[in-house]
Design a protein around this motif. Sequence first.
Motif, mmCIF file in Angstrom:
data_model
loop_
_atom_site.group_PDB
_atom_site.id
_atom_site.type_symbol
_atom_site.label_atom_id
_atom_site.label_comp_id
_atom_site.label_asym_id
_atom_site.label_seq_id
_atom_site.Cartn_x
_atom_site.Cartn_y
_atom_site.Cartn_z
ATOM 1 N N ILE A 192 34.671 2.296 36.554
ATOM 2 C CA ILE A 192 35.304 0.984 36.734
ATOM 3 C C ILE A 192 34.561 -0.071 35.922
ATOM 4 C CG2 ILE A 192 35.787 -0.850 38.406
ATOM 5 C CD1 ILE A 192 36.311 1.315 40.482
ATOM 6 N N GLU A 193 33.237 0.001 35.919
ATOM 7 C CA GLU A 193 32.421 -0.967 35.188
ATOM 8 C C GLU A 193 32.737 -0.933 33.694
ATOM 9 O OE1 GLU A 193 28.149 -0.089 34.427
ATOM 10 O OE2 GLU A 193 27.802 -1.901 35.611
ATOM 11 N N GLN A 194 32.781 0.261 33.109
ATOM 12 C CA GLN A 194 33.034 0.378 31.669
ATOM 13 C C GLN A 194 34.465 -0.033 31.323
ATOM 14 O OE1 GLN A 194 30.456 1.221 29.276
ATOM 15 N NE2 GLN A 194 29.475 0.589 31.186
ATOM 16 N N ILE A 195 35.427 0.324 32.170
ATOM 17 C CA ILE A 195 36.814 -0.110 31.956
ATOM 18 C C ILE A 195 36.900 -1.632 31.999
ATOM 19 C CG2 ILE A 195 39.114 -0.157 32.999
ATOM 20 C CD1 ILE A 195 38.696 2.750 33.843
ATOM 21 N N THR A 196 36.198 -2.240 32.963
ATOM 22 C CA THR A 196 36.228 -3.696 33.104
ATOM 23 C C THR A 196 35.671 -4.391 31.866
ATOM 24 O OG1 THR A 196 36.027 -3.536 35.509
ATOM 25 C CG2 THR A 196 35.422 -5.639 34.505
ATOM 26 N N TYR A 197 34.527 -3.931 31.377
ATOM 27 C CA TYR A 197 33.946 -4.543 30.179
ATOM 28 C C TYR A 197 34.891 -4.427 28.991
ATOM 29 C CZ TYR A 197 29.385 -4.834 32.534
ATOM 30 O OH TYR A 197 28.365 -5.147 33.400
ATOM 31 N N LEU A 198 35.479 -3.258 28.806
ATOM 32 C CA LEU A 198 36.357 -3.058 27.655
ATOM 33 C C LEU A 198 37.628 -3.900 27.769
ATOM 34 C CD1 LEU A 198 35.916 0.788 27.124
ATOM 35 C CD2 LEU A 198 35.081 -1.044 25.638
ATOM 36 N N LEU A 199 38.199 -3.987 28.974
ATOM 37 C CA LEU A 199 39.381 -4.838 29.158
ATOM 38 C C LEU A 199 39.032 -6.310 28.944
ATOM 39 C CD1 LEU A 199 41.204 -3.231 32.222
ATOM 40 C CD2 LEU A 199 41.956 -3.237 29.840
ATOM 41 N N PHE A 200 37.830 -6.707 29.336
ATOM 42 C CA PHE A 200 37.401 -8.084 29.133
ATOM 43 C C PHE A 200 37.248 -8.385 27.643
ATOM 44 C CE2 PHE A 200 33.934 -11.337 29.009
ATOM 45 C CZ PHE A 200 34.675 -12.378 29.527
ATOM 46 N N ILE A 201 36.659 -7.437 26.897
ATOM 47 C CA ILE A 201 36.535 -7.605 25.447
ATOM 48 C C ILE A 201 37.914 -7.762 24.818
ATOM 49 C CG2 ILE A 201 35.855 -6.416 23.317
ATOM 50 C CD1 ILE A 201 33.662 -5.013 25.085
ATOM 51 N N ARG A 202 38.852 -6.927 25.267
ATOM 52 C CA ARG A 202 40.217 -7.017 24.744
ATOM 53 C C ARG A 202 40.844 -8.370 25.073
ATOM 54 N NH1 ARG A 202 45.302 -3.743 27.273
ATOM 55 N NH2 ARG A 202 46.761 -5.423 26.809
ATOM 56 N N ARG A 203 40.614 -8.852 26.290
ATOM 57 C CA ARG A 203 41.212 -10.119 26.708
ATOM 58 C C ARG A 203 40.647 -11.296 25.910
ATOM 59 N NH1 ARG A 203 45.788 -12.267 27.894
ATOM 60 N NH2 ARG A 203 45.694 -13.998 29.369
ATOM 61 N N LEU A 204 39.354 -11.248 25.595
ATOM 62 C CA LEU A 204 38.760 -12.302 24.767
ATOM 63 C C LEU A 204 39.471 -12.400 23.426
ATOM 64 C CD1 LEU A 204 34.901 -11.841 25.324
ATOM 65 C CD2 LEU A 204 36.340 -13.695 26.203
ATOM 66 N N ASP A 205 39.770 -11.248 22.839
ATOM 67 C CA ASP A 205 40.467 -11.226 21.555
ATOM 68 C C ASP A 205 41.878 -11.784 21.706
ATOM 69 O OD1 ASP A 205 41.042 -10.728 18.897
ATOM 70 O OD2 ASP A 205 41.497 -8.616 19.202
ATOM 71 N N GLU A 206 42.577 -11.392 22.769
ATOM 72 C CA GLU A 206 43.944 -11.876 22.987
ATOM 73 C C GLU A 206 43.973 -13.394 23.178
ATOM 74 O OE1 GLU A 206 45.801 -7.856 25.090
ATOM 75 O OE2 GLU A 206 45.144 -9.546 26.332
ATOM 76 N N LEU A 207 43.009 -13.932 23.923
ATOM 77 C CA LEU A 207 42.962 -15.375 24.143
ATOM 78 C C LEU A 207 42.681 -16.125 22.841
ATOM 79 C CD1 LEU A 207 41.035 -15.517 27.542
ATOM 80 C CD2 LEU A 207 43.458 -15.989 27.153
ATOM 81 N N GLN A 208 41.806 -15.563 22.004
ATOM 82 C CA GLN A 208 41.554 -16.233 20.727
ATOM 83 C C GLN A 208 42.785 -16.169 19.825
ATOM 84 O OE1 GLN A 208 37.911 -16.811 19.226
ATOM 85 N NE2 GLN A 208 38.387 -16.642 17.044
ATOM 86 N N THR A 209 43.514 -15.065 19.876
ATOM 87 C CA THR A 209 44.743 -14.965 19.078
ATOM 88 C C THR A 209 45.740 -16.049 19.485
ATOM 89 O OG1 THR A 209 44.451 -12.584 18.765
ATOM 90 C CG2 THR A 209 46.674 -13.461 18.456
ATOM 91 N N LEU A 210 45.849 -16.306 20.799
ATOM 92 C CA LEU A 210 46.720 -17.381 21.273
ATOM 93 C C LEU A 210 46.271 -18.738 20.725
ATOM 94 C CD1 LEU A 210 47.246 -16.359 25.021
ATOM 95 C CD2 LEU A 210 48.918 -16.210 23.158
#
Length: 233
Positions: free
Chosen positions: A35-53
Amino acid sequence: MDTLPRVITGDLKSKIDRIWDAFWSGGISNPIEVIEQITYLLFIRRLDELQTLKENKARALKEPVEDPTFLPGHDRLRWNRFKNDDPAVMFKVVGDEVFPFLRSLGGQGSTYSDHMKDARFTIPTPALLSKVVDMLDDIPMADRDTNGDLYEYMLGKTAGAGQNGQFRTPRHIIQLMVELTAPTPADEICDPACGTAGFLVAAAEYLRREHPSVLTDASQRQHFHHSMFHGYD
């Protein structure tokens, strides 16, 4: 209003099950670590998505990007960049650059860096990282309720999760309870069975909306970021 709890879809369950199986077959058998590793990776992905917006907005308004997370020269750290790298290259970038970047984001001494200081990259092989990144790229993240259902499902896969009573309260019930409680900037807020912290997040959103001074007044901001919220599970 639909008052029934949302249920994670069969398709999303299947995707999470495949990711979970990939971790286990790849050598990570501790469910909390998964769960910890999935959370970090999803958070990294979300940071990229927010910057794209932000970049799309800046492009439309012909203005600079407002408060960018990834500065010029950091493109290789973005999800949409490293997800296409060769597995060996991706493994090195994520382990040697992305996770140190996460731990330092926000500047030394910030609330964010304090919470992320122990972020660890523990995926053991390039092949497993590449496989997990490919599968996580297909997980929907736009809807908060879906995200809550996703984490509730993952918690349910840990040993004893059902016996420990980890079941997510529907969002509209959380919002009603927070509005009835009506927290103020001087309060300390504690959830003794916080689970995925839905009540604490909703309380923070309420305060930001109803008492914007929590982010502008120096003493209130200090309390908001460091001593207002407490969660136990």
